[in-house]
Design a protein around this motif. Structure first.
Motif, PDB file in Angstrom:
ATOM      1  N   ASP A  59       0.819  -1.219   0.000  1.00 60.70           N
ATOM      2  CA  ASP A  59       0.000   0.000   0.000  1.00 60.70           C
ATOM      3  C   ASP A  59       0.849   1.264   0.000  1.00 60.70           C
ATOM      4  N   ASN A  60       1.900   1.267   0.841  1.00 60.32           N
ATOM      5  CA  ASN A  60       2.726   2.472   0.974  1.00 60.32           C
ATOM      6  C   ASN A  60       4.120   2.073   1.444  1.00 60.32           C
ATOM      7  N   PRO A  61       5.079   1.888   0.520  1.00 62.76           N
ATOM      8  CA  PRO A  61       6.418   1.429   0.907  1.00 62.76           C
ATOM      9  C   PRO A  61       7.134   2.391   1.863  1.00 62.76           C
ATOM     10  N   GLU A  62       7.007   3.697   1.612  1.00 61.41           N
ATOM     11  CA  GLU A  62       7.707   4.668   2.457  1.00 61.41           C
ATOM     12  C   GLU A  62       7.168   4.643   3.885  1.00 61.41           C
ATOM     13  N   LEU A  63       5.848   4.607   4.023  1.00 64.33           N
ATOM     14  CA  LEU A  63       5.244   4.568   5.348  1.00 64.33           C
ATOM     15  C   LEU A  63       5.577   3.259   6.060  1.00 64.33           C
ATOM     16  N   ALA A  64       5.607   2.154   5.308  1.00 64.98           N
ATOM     17  CA  ALA A  64       5.943   0.869   5.909  1.00 64.98           C
ATOM     18  C   ALA A  64       7.374   0.871   6.446  1.00 64.98           C
ATOM     19  N   GLN A  65       8.284   1.445   5.681  1.00 66.76           N
ATOM     20  CA  GLN A  65       9.670   1.509   6.130  1.00 66.76           C
ATOM     21  C   GLN A  65       9.816   2.423   7.338  1.00 66.76           C
ATOM     22  N   ALA A  66       9.086   3.529   7.333  1.00 65.42           N
ATOM     23  CA  ALA A  66       9.128   4.447   8.468  1.00 65.42           C
ATOM     24  C   ALA A  66       8.524   3.828   9.722  1.00 65.42           C
ATOM     25  N   SER A  67       7.637   2.842   9.537  1.00 69.92           N
ATOM     26  CA  SER A  67       7.001   2.178  10.671  1.00 69.92           C
ATOM     27  C   SER A  67       7.867   1.072  11.267  1.00 69.92           C
ATOM     28  N   GLY A  68       9.036   0.862  10.705  1.00 67.30           N
ATOM     29  CA  GLY A  68       9.949  -0.141  11.241  1.00 67.30           C
ATOM     30  C   GLY A  68       9.902  -1.481  10.540  1.00 67.30           C
ATOM     31  N   ILE A  69       9.176  -1.595   9.439  1.00 66.33           N
ATOM     32  CA  ILE A  69       9.114  -2.857   8.689  1.00 66.33           C
ATOM     33  C   ILE A  69      10.409  -3.043   7.912  1.00 66.33           C
ATOM     34  N   ASN A  70      11.002  -4.221   8.036  1.00 63.87           N
ATOM     35  CA  ASN A  70      12.238  -4.540   7.319  1.00 63.87           C
ATOM     36  C   ASN A  70      11.887  -4.843   5.860  1.00 63.87           C
ATOM     37  N   THR A  71      12.101  -3.866   5.001  1.00 63.83           N
ATOM     38  CA  THR A  71      11.703  -4.010   3.599  1.00 63.83           C
ATOM     39  C   THR A  71      12.524  -5.080   2.881  1.00 63.83           C
ATOM     40  N   ASN A  72      13.785  -5.265   3.285  1.00 64.95           N
ATOM     41  CA  ASN A  72      14.603  -6.307   2.653  1.00 64.95           C
ATOM     42  C   ASN A  72      14.022  -7.692   2.912  1.00 64.95           C
ATOM     43  N   THR A  73      13.531  -7.902   4.119  1.00 64.44           N
ATOM     44  CA  THR A  73      12.896  -9.185   4.444  1.00 64.44           C
ATOM     45  C   THR A  73      11.622  -9.385   3.635  1.00 64.44           C
ATOM     46  N   ILE A  74      10.830  -8.331   3.489  1.00 68.47           N
ATOM     47  CA  ILE A  74       9.587  -8.421   2.725  1.00 68.47           C
ATOM     48  C   ILE A  74       9.880  -8.752   1.267  1.00 68.47           C
ATOM     49  N   VAL A  75      10.906  -8.120   0.715  1.00 68.66           N
ATOM     50  CA  VAL A  75      11.282  -8.394  -0.679  1.00 68.66           C
ATOM     51  C   VAL A  75      11.701  -9.850  -0.838  1.00 68.66           C
ATOM     52  N   ALA A  76      12.511 -10.351   0.094  1.00 70.93           N
ATOM     53  CA  ALA A  76      12.971 -11.742   0.015  1.00 70.93           C
ATOM     54  C   ALA A  76      11.803 -12.715   0.125  1.00 70.93           C
ATOM     55  N   VAL A  77      10.883 -12.452   1.052  1.00 75.17           N
ATOM     56  CA  VAL A  77       9.720 -13.330   1.217  1.00 75.17           C
ATOM     57  C   VAL A  77       8.852 -13.311  -0.044  1.00 75.17           C
ATOM     58  N   THR A  78       8.721 -12.157  -0.644  1.00 73.31           N
ATOM     59  CA  THR A  78       7.935 -12.051  -1.883  1.00 73.31           C
ATOM     60  C   THR A  78       8.530 -12.921  -2.976  1.00 73.31           C
ATOM     61  N   TRP A  79       9.849 -12.875  -3.121  1.00 72.72           N
ATOM     62  CA  TRP A  79      10.502 -13.699  -4.138  1.00 72.72           C
ATOM     63  C   TRP A  79      10.369 -15.181  -3.821  1.00 72.72           C
ATOM     64  N   VAL A  80      10.432 -15.530  -2.544  1.00 73.46           N
ATOM     65  CA  VAL A  80      10.280 -16.938  -2.159  1.00 73.46           C
ATOM     66  C   VAL A  80       8.882 -17.436  -2.533  1.00 73.46           C
ATOM     67  N   ILE A  81       7.851 -16.655  -2.213  1.00 78.23           N
ATOM     68  CA  ILE A  81       6.482 -17.057  -2.542  1.00 78.23           C
ATOM     69  C   ILE A  81       6.297 -17.126  -4.053  1.00 78.23           C
ATOM     70  N   ALA A  82       6.771 -16.110  -4.772  1.00 76.38           N
ATOM     71  CA  ALA A  82       6.625 -16.088  -6.234  1.00 76.38           C
ATOM     72  C   ALA A  82       7.357 -17.266  -6.870  1.00 76.38           C
ATOM     73  N   GLY A  83       8.556 -17.573  -6.373  1.00 77.74           N
ATOM     74  CA  GLY A  83       9.301 -18.709  -6.911  1.00 77.74           C
ATOM     75  C   GLY A  83       8.612 -20.031  -6.651  1.00 77.74           C
TER      76      GLY A  83
END
Length: 333
Positions: free
Chosen positions: A194-218
């Motif tokens: 929904d909002n990458p900048e707000l998610a990162q500012a909220s303390g969400i580890n975006t690198n982990t989210i990206v990795a999990v996304t690739w794992v699910i897609a793969g």
């Protein structure tokens, strides 16, 4: 009734099988777009890679499935999903992550994905060859024929891989829904979508989210490629020709909306099958009641089978013009 059974075999069952394949592939495409904001054209080749891994493992251990009564390819599918997920994460770290670090535009990422497509195609062709190979190495493909009506000569035909396809697709969609709606990591993925900048500012580890996304897609890509190859046969370019219908399904359902991708997959698949179906078959019982000056043609298909690929392209253009957000109001591309 023979004509009705013919319609069930060639439209209902065939459309459901194709729709399930499109749906699983489109979910991976739309997840990547919702998190990384670019169209990943190498997704179809990740499907091929997953099927190739299943072929290699099945050839190496051909007798495992016979002991429990299921195809060996299905036993090897979880391993292939893990390998394809590792490939997806590796591709991201090697190609896409450096580009994101430099803040390139999405079109650059798309062009990079085309380069990844050519690399994967070349490697798969190098090791698998260019011919077709069946994933049923140790056993035969079961074909079920049912006669649901009396005085019907044409049976309803469904194959063993198609049954597995429906069951695994249903399980995968339910599991993804529970993951995205109930788990903390799934909610973080939705927040980043929904909002990458707000998610990162909220303390969400975006690198982990990206990795999990690739794992699910793969993992989903491996499922789609394997089930498709089980139903037909494995070819190095088999999944590549599904790229346009998969993207059409993602856009029809709403880009960035995983469950819209499922609906879009079945919409595109049934549109294809209805367009190439010979409607003259259903009109044959009424042929004698037609006026003498009205002769029933032998073919009443909207388009020929050779032009089947035009149907998803037409749907794609129509949706972009009429409703760019898709059925479920995804992101405008």
């Amino acid at each position: 009734m023979n004509e009705l059974v013919f319609f069930i075999n060639n439209v209902v069952i065939a459309g459901s099988v194709t729709g399930a394949i499109y749906a699983i592939g489109a979910i991976g495409v739309t997840l990547i777009f919702s998190i990384m904001r670019f169209a990943h054209f190498a997704h179809a080749d990740m499907m091929t890679f997953g099927a190739f891994m299943v072929l290699v493992l099945t050839t190496a251990f051909p007798g495992i499935g016979m002991s429990i009564g299921v195809p060996t390819a299905l036993i090897m599918l979880p391993v292939a999903m893990l390998l394809t997920a590792c490939l997806a994460v590796g591709i991201d770290k090697a190609f896409y992550k450096p580009l994101r670090a430099h803040g390139v535009k999405p079109i650059v990422m798309v062009i990079a994905s085309l380069g990844v497509t050519l690399i994967l195609q070349g490697l798969i062709r190098l090791f698998s060859g260019t011919g077709g190979q069946g994933l049923y190495v140790d056993d035969r493909k079961e074909i079920f024929r049912m006669l649901p009506f009396e005085n019907v000569r044409v049976p309803i035909v469904i194959t063993e891989p198609q049954i597995y396809l429906f069951v695994i697709t249903l399980v995968a969609v339910i599991a993804l829904h529970l993951f995205l709606s109930r788990s903390r990591l799934g909610k973080a993925m939705r927040a980043m979508s929904d909002n990458p900048e707000l998610a990162q500012a909220s303390g969400i580890n975006t690198n982990t989210i990206v990795a999990v996304t690739w794992v699910i897609a793969g993992g989903l890509a491996a499922i789609a490629g394997t089930l498709l190859s089980l139903d037909v046969t494995f070819k190095p370019d088999l999944s590549f020709f599904l790229l346009l219908p998969i993207f059409a399904a993602a856009i029809v359902g709403g880009v960035g909306h995983p469950f819209g991708a499922v609906a879009g997959g079945f919409v595109v698949a049934f549109a294809e099958n209805l367009a190439v179906f010979n409607w003259a078959v259903l009109l044959r019982p009424f042929r004698d009641s037609l006026p003498t000056w009205l002769e029933l043609p032998s073919n009443l298909a909207f388009v020929g089978t050779e032009y089947k690929i035009v149907v998803p392209f037409f749907i794609l253009v129509a949706i972009l013009v009429w409703r760019p957000t898709g059925i479920f109001k995804g992101k405008v591309i």
